[in-house]
Design a protein around this motif. Structure first.
Motif, PDB file in Angstrom:
ATOM      1  N   ALA A  79       0.837  -1.208   0.000  1.00  0.00           N
ATOM      2  CA  ALA A  79       0.000   0.000   0.000  1.00  0.00           C
ATOM      3  C   ALA A  79       0.869   1.254   0.000  1.00  0.00           C
ATOM      4  N   THR A  80       1.938   1.245   0.773  1.00  0.00           N
ATOM      5  CA  THR A  80       2.850   2.385   0.815  1.00  0.00           C
ATOM      6  C   THR A  80       3.573   2.534  -0.521  1.00  0.00           C
ATOM      7  N   MET A  81       3.940   1.417  -1.128  1.00  0.00           N
ATOM      8  CA  MET A  81       4.570   1.449  -2.437  1.00  0.00           C
ATOM      9  C   MET A  81       3.638   2.117  -3.458  1.00  0.00           C
ATOM     10  N   GLY A  85       4.438   5.555  -5.187  1.00  0.00           N
ATOM     11  CA  GLY A  85       4.507   5.447  -6.642  1.00  0.00           C
ATOM     12  C   GLY A  85       3.514   6.370  -7.328  1.00  0.00           C
ATOM     13  N   ALA A  86       2.323   6.510  -6.742  1.00  0.00           N
ATOM     14  CA  ALA A  86       1.320   7.419  -7.320  1.00  0.00           C
ATOM     15  C   ALA A  86       1.806   8.864  -7.272  1.00  0.00           C
ATOM     16  N   ALA A  89       4.423   9.193  -9.934  1.00  0.00           N
ATOM     17  CA  ALA A  89       3.809   9.256 -11.260  1.00  0.00           C
ATOM     18  C   ALA A  89       3.162  10.616 -11.493  1.00  0.00           C
ATOM     19  N   LEU A  90       2.510  11.167 -10.482  1.00  0.00           N
ATOM     20  CA  LEU A  90       1.901  12.493 -10.593  1.00  0.00           C
ATOM     21  C   LEU A  90       2.960  13.540 -10.944  1.00  0.00           C
ATOM     22  N   LEU A  91       4.090  13.489 -10.256  1.00  0.00           N
ATOM     23  CA  LEU A  91       5.164  14.444 -10.531  1.00  0.00           C
ATOM     24  C   LEU A  91       5.782  14.210 -11.907  1.00  0.00           C
ATOM     25  N   THR A  92       5.905  12.958 -12.301  1.00  0.00           N
ATOM     26  CA  THR A  92       6.516  12.619 -13.586  1.00  0.00           C
ATOM     27  C   THR A  92       5.661  13.086 -14.761  1.00  0.00           C
ATOM     28  N   PHE A  93       4.356  12.888 -14.679  1.00  0.00           N
ATOM     29  CA  PHE A  93       3.482  13.185 -15.811  1.00  0.00           C
ATOM     30  C   PHE A  93       2.768  14.533 -15.710  1.00  0.00           C
ATOM     31  N   GLY A 121      10.312  12.619  -9.818  1.00  0.00           N
ATOM     32  CA  GLY A 121       9.155  11.730  -9.828  1.00  0.00           C
ATOM     33  C   GLY A 121       9.507  10.312 -10.219  1.00  0.00           C
ATOM     34  N   ILE A 122      10.355  10.183 -11.225  1.00  0.00           N
ATOM     35  CA  ILE A 122      10.771   8.835 -11.664  1.00  0.00           C
ATOM     36  C   ILE A 122      11.560   8.132 -10.564  1.00  0.00           C
ATOM     37  N   ILE A 123      12.440   8.870  -9.887  1.00  0.00           N
ATOM     38  CA  ILE A 123      13.203   8.266  -8.787  1.00  0.00           C
ATOM     39  C   ILE A 123      12.265   7.810  -7.676  1.00  0.00           C
ATOM     40  N   MET A 124      11.292   8.647  -7.348  1.00  0.00           N
ATOM     41  CA  MET A 124      10.328   8.298  -6.301  1.00  0.00           C
ATOM     42  C   MET A 124       9.453   7.127  -6.739  1.00  0.00           C
ATOM     43  N   TRP A 125       9.140   7.075  -7.997  1.00  0.00           N
ATOM     44  CA  TRP A 125       8.225   6.080  -8.513  1.00  0.00           C
ATOM     45  C   TRP A 125       8.892   4.715  -8.678  1.00  0.00           C
ATOM     46  N   ALA A 126      10.017   4.657  -9.353  1.00  0.00           N
ATOM     47  CA  ALA A 126      10.603   3.363  -9.705  1.00  0.00           C
ATOM     48  C   ALA A 126      11.563   2.821  -8.649  1.00  0.00           C
TER      49      ALA A 126
END
Length: 150
Positions: A79-81, A85-86, A89-93, A121-126
């Motif tokens: 859930a935390t992931m 990740g959301a 993704a928000l920051l990335t896109f 965002g990508i660093i936070m996401w992936a």
């Protein structure tokens, strides 16, 4: 490591893992809301409040994860992931850069503000999400091994 070093996992902390998962996720998201983030970047006191609150909720959350049965711990990790990740993704896109404090600092690195935000965002996401996934899979794997017949 700090939780283990101070043996904080032995401390009695009120609240369930579900509650602390929500508290930690909301704290992280709150500090990434542009007005709060900008406040933290413009004031040393608010910056340290941000750091301490994120760290403290993460420490308590990890204590709850460590103490929980494997299915609950893995669920909280996943859930935390998803929550982190959301946000990534928000920051990335995003179609614009959200954080004014970085609008004038990114050119030194050859990046536009939106490119800087997208990289963050990508660093936070992936890669950051991978930490939660590996922890969840490790917990589940170990729990399955402990059920094997002797």
């Amino acid at each position: 490591m700090i939780v283990a070093a101070f043996r904080a996992e032995e401390t009695e902390i009120p609240g369930t893992l579900t509650v602390w998962t929500a508290i930690h996720g909301l704290t992280f998201w709150l500090w990434h809301a542009p007005p709060f983030y900008e406040g933290a970047m413009s004031s040393d006191g608010i910056f340290w409040l941000m750091q301490i609150s994120i760290f403290a909720t993460a420490a308590v959350w990890w204590i709850k994860v460590i103490r929980s049965p494997a299915p609950a711990a893995a669920t909280a990790l996943l859930a935390t992931m998803v929550a982190m990740g959301a946000l990534g993704a928000l920051l990335t896109f995003a179609h614009r850069a959200y954080f004014a404090p970085h609008w004038l600092t990114t050119q030194f690195w050859g990046l536009s503000p939106i490119e800087d935000q997208q990289i963050a965002g990508i660093i936070m996401w992936a890669p950051a999400s991978l930490v939660y996934l590996v922890a969840a899979l490790t917990i589940l794997y170990r729990s399955l091994g402990s059920r094997a017949p002797a």
